[in-house]
Design a protein around this motif. Structure first.
Motif, short mmCIF file in Angstrom:
data_model
loop_
_atom_site.label_atom_id
_atom_site.label_comp_id
_atom_site.label_asym_id
_atom_site.label_seq_id
_atom_site.Cartn_x
_atom_site.Cartn_y
_atom_site.Cartn_z
N LEU A 25 0.86 -1.58 0.15
CA LEU A 25 -0.09 -0.03 0.05
C LEU A 25 0.68 1.39 -0.28
N SER A 26 2.19 1.17 0.83
CA SER A 26 3.57 2.21 1.06
C SER A 26 3.82 2.90 -0.54
N LEU A 27 3.82 1.63 -1.02
CA LEU A 27 4.91 1.95 -2.22
C LEU A 27 3.63 2.34 -3.49
N PHE A 28 2.64 2.36 -3.61
CA PHE A 28 1.59 2.21 -4.15
C PHE A 28 1.31 3.88 -3.99
N TYR A 29 0.41 4.39 -2.77
CA TYR A 29 -0.16 5.56 -2.02
C TYR A 29 1.55 7.05 -1.99
N ILE A 30 2.83 6.30 -2.03
CA ILE A 30 3.75 7.02 -1.48
C ILE A 30 4.53 6.93 -2.55
N ASP A 31 4.63 7.69 -4.06
CA ASP A 31 5.56 7.92 -4.85
C ASP A 31 6.99 8.39 -5.25
N SER A 32 7.38 8.27 -3.77
CA SER A 32 8.75 9.30 -3.88
C SER A 32 9.16 9.33 -2.54
N PRO A 33 10.16 8.86 -2.56
CA PRO A 33 10.98 9.17 -0.71
C PRO A 33 10.56 10.30 -0.89
N ALA A 34 10.49 11.58 -1.25
CA ALA A 34 9.83 12.74 -0.87
C ALA A 34 8.90 12.88 -0.67
N ALA A 35 7.67 12.29 -1.35
CA ALA A 35 6.41 12.07 -0.54
C ALA A 35 6.38 11.84 0.89
N VAL A 36 7.36 11.05 1.86
CA VAL A 36 7.55 10.50 2.98
C VAL A 36 7.57 11.73 3.63
N TYR A 37 8.54 12.82 3.43
CA TYR A 37 8.56 13.76 4.09
C TYR A 37 7.34 14.75 4.41
N GLY A 38 7.36 14.94 2.68
CA GLY A 38 6.47 16.13 1.39
C GLY A 38 5.51 16.03 1.82
N THR A 39 4.25 14.87 2.90
CA THR A 39 3.11 14.68 2.96
C THR A 39 3.01 14.61 3.99
N ALA A 40 1.52 14.97 4.45
CA ALA A 40 0.94 14.39 5.77
C ALA A 40 1.01 13.11 5.80
N TYR A 41 0.14 12.37 4.72
CA TYR A 41 -0.19 11.41 4.42
C TYR A 41 1.78 10.37 4.64
N GLY A 42 2.78 10.77 4.20
CA GLY A 42 3.91 9.91 4.19
C GLY A 42 4.34 10.18 5.31
N LEU A 43 4.13 11.38 6.37
CA LEU A 43 4.78 11.20 7.27
C LEU A 43 3.42 10.54 9.12
N MET A 44 2.46 10.23 8.46
CA MET A 44 1.58 8.96 9.00
C MET A 44 1.84 7.78 8.76
N VAL A 45 2.49 7.68 7.48
CA VAL A 45 2.50 6.11 7.63
C VAL A 45 3.67 5.98 8.25
N SER A 46 4.84 6.81 8.24
CA SER A 46 6.11 6.80 8.45
C SER A 46 5.71 6.50 10.88
N ALA A 47 4.92 7.23 10.97
CA ALA A 47 4.89 7.17 12.18
C ALA A 47 4.06 5.04 13.07
N LYS A 48 3.46 5.23 11.56
CA LYS A 48 2.84 3.62 11.87
C LYS A 48 4.39 2.53 12.22
N ILE A 49 4.89 3.18 11.32
CA ILE A 49 6.42 2.01 11.27
C ILE A 49 6.98 2.28 12.31
N VAL A 50 7.31 3.55 13.07
CA VAL A 50 7.60 3.66 14.30
C VAL A 50 7.16 2.84 14.97
N LEU A 51 5.93 2.79 15.59
CA LEU A 51 5.53 2.12 16.44
C LEU A 51 4.79 0.56 16.28
N PHE A 52 4.93 0.36 14.58
CA PHE A 52 4.79 -1.31 14.40
C PHE A 52 6.41 -1.51 14.93
N CYS A 53 8.11 -1.08 14.77
CA CYS A 53 8.67 -1.38 14.64
C CYS A 53 8.90 -1.70 16.67
#
Ligand code: HEM
Length: 547
Positions: free
Chosen positions: A212-240
């Protein structure tokens, strides 16, 4: 009606969170009963019956909770749609969200009836009801509203949510089983079988999440450049963090013959897993309130813009006067309405900020965050002093929370009571004021309870759990709050400090919980983690910027 619209943004994410949480529990119970409990052919004695009754009761309660959440959210969505888009009920009934809600309500009420033995149905039929519940949820996900790759995305979303239910949703049933069963052999059998299920679920959840992330987040810049990317990153931290707790538990289960103390440890770690797991589900609900990153090509934050805003500078310890502040939008809208002018056509209900903050507004807010940061930093450092065992006087640190609550009440919304013209009660209509006052009340409960625990005025172990629980809930709520689209970039820059603050809050809450619950010999590590989280929260607030 405008008051209802005001709270809409905040309520809709909270409702989505309750829906996902009850769905996870109800479906998790079905999977647990079918995959863990039934194949074990547990002896038909009294305590096993009591255990199965408590499992069924939890399935019934969560299924009814899901039905109620669906009825409320479909009701509110229909009312808002009919009011703002002038649609008739007949037109609304055909809408996707309405049909999905109806399917979910029918499946969850049927599941509750089966679990309460009101209707007699073989348990494997409950799997069909569980599948219907997940399918109804996928019908309102981002995947179904897309034109390209709809089927694989819908499948990945379904697998992601089903795996969430099997793992995070199954944990409370494991805890119930461990709590009710005295025979270690049965506890061990249930734990081993659940740990195998959890391993498969984690692999499926992680893989589907990645797809889902690879499809909805189309580039590394979208990870930190969008609220969606940031929220998925927060999920990944909690997942770890969850994987780490899971690995500690897996090690315990794999021991040849776990002793009673190890079961104690397993239970405490599983409690923290449940807490953090449901926090991730709340974060996932916030994901639905923002468009996937791939759909937000413009208005993305660049690394330079983030660097500019986040680079540490000397904190602002002097405040502008309240009279220098600009008039808040709410006030402007009220005046416009009173003058009979129509409301602005396009704005997100509940998301109000439509005028840029003036330098005085920004200075006021930065001053608030920096002084709050200094207070929280002092709390963290005092708690660390106390932890060294050489500073008994430092045990009074929780009283600092009362000062912080007073500071927030006074300064968070200067246009409202006590500094501004708007009365105490009328200002509750503004969702931001509501959130700020809820936090201030939370801090007072926090500080007073923890101070009474620390000074042995309250000796009950349950009372000592209030502080970590409020901490964890506060952090989770900060992750869940809705986003206004008034100014996408400014909102995201604020998220850049809110998300780490929320994660540190969740970390402080569950590590303090573990310190209180784990056997004494195992409390070392968590007893240093939570004060350190407070120091981190203090520093994050101290370097918070809005310009
Ligand atoms: C314990 C860990 C996790 C839990 C409990 C969890 C739970 C959920 C849930 C319930 C949803 C559905 C939200 C909705 O439709 O409203 C969701 C969506 C999502 N999850 Fe997770 N998740 C977890 C970990 C992850 C990880 C590790 C990733 C990335 C690698 C991830 C990526 C996503 C994405 C991209 C979506 C959004 C799909 C969409 O926009 O519709 N999740 N998650």
């Amino acid at each position: 009606m405008s008051e209802l619209l005001n709270l809409f943004g905040f309520l809709s994410v909270l409702l989505r969170a309750v829906t996902l949480a009850t769905q996870t529990l109800a479906v998790g119970g079905v999977v647990f009963m079918l995959v863990v409990a039934r194949p074990l052919r547990l002896p038909a004695d009294q305590s096993v019956e009591a255990m199965q009754r408590s499992w069924k009761r939890l399935v019934a309660v969560s299924a009814l909770g899901l039905a109620a959440a669906q009825v409320i959210s479909v009701g509110i969505n229909s009312a808002v749609l009919m009011a703002t888009a002038d649609l008739s009920l007949g037109e609304v009934v055909g809408a996707n969200f309405f049909l999905a809600g109806a399917v979910s309500v029918m499946a969850s009420v049927s599941l509750a009836l089966v679990a309460r033995d009101s209707i007699h149905l073989e348990w494997h039929w409950t799997l069909a009801l569980a599948v219907a519940i997940i399918a109804a949820s996928v019908m309102t996900s981002h995947a179904v509203s897309r034109t390209e790759a709809r089927a694989p995305l819908a499948a990945a979303t379904a697998l992601h949510q089903a795996a969430t239910a099997a793992w995070v949703g199954g944990l409370p049933y494991l805890l119930l089983g461990l709590r009710r069963r005295s025979d270690e052999g049965v506890s061990e059998a249930i734990t081993r079988r659940f740990s195998r299920l959890a391993m498969v679920a984690v692999a499926v959840l992680g893989t589907a999440g990645l797809v889902l992330s690879l499809f909805y987040i189309d580039s590394p810049a979208a990870v930190y450049g969008t609220a969606y990317g940031l929220m998925v990153s927060a999920k990944i931290v909690l997942f770890c963090v969850l994987l780490l707790l899971g690995a500690l538990n897996f090690k315990t289960v794999r021991r040849s013959r776990p002793a009673t103390m190890l079961f104690e440890r397993l239970r405490c770690l599983a409690e923290a897993e449940v807490g953090i797991g449901f926090t991730v589900i709340l974060a996932a609900a916030a994901l639905t309130s923002v468009p996937p990153a791939v759909d937000l090509q413009a208005e993305r934050l660049s690394g330079i813009e983030i660097g500019d805003r986040m680079s540490p500078r000397w904190p602002r310890l002097n405040s502008p006067g309240a009279d220098e502040l600009s008039e808040p939008t709410q006030q402007t809208l009220k005046k416009a309405q009173a003058a009979g002018a129509p409301l602005p056509q396009s704005f997100l209900p509940g998301g109000i900020a439509t005028h840029p903050n003036t330098p005085a507004d920004i200075a006021w807010s930065e001053y608030n965050h920096h002084w709050a940061g200094l207070m929280v930093l002092a709390i963290g450092l005092l708690a660390l002093c106390w932890r060294t065992g050489r500073a008994r006087w430092a045990r009074h640190w929780p009283l600092m929370f009362l000062a912080l609550a007073g500071f927030i009440l006074l300064r968070a919304d200067p246009e409202n009571w006590p500094l501004g013209p708007n009365g105490f009660w009328e200002s509750f209509a503004d969702s931001e004021v509501l959130q700020h006052r809820a936090y201030a009340a939370l801090l007072v409960a926090f500080g007073l309870f923890e101070w009474m625990v620390r000074t042995d005025r309250v000796r009950s172990t349950r009372a000592a759990l209030v502080f970590p629980l409020i901490c964890a809930v506060g952090g989770a709520l900060l992750l869940t709050h809705s986003h206004s689209l008034g100014n996408v970039k400014e909102e995201l820059l604020a998220e850049f400090s809110h998300v780490p603050l929320a994660l540190a809050g969740v970390g402080a809450g569950w590590s303090r919980w573990l310190e209180l619950r784990l056997p004494p010999a195992e409390r070392q590590v968590p007893s240093w983690i939570w004060p350190s989280c407070f120091v981190l929260i203090g520093l994050l607030l101290l370097f918070y910027r809005e310009s």
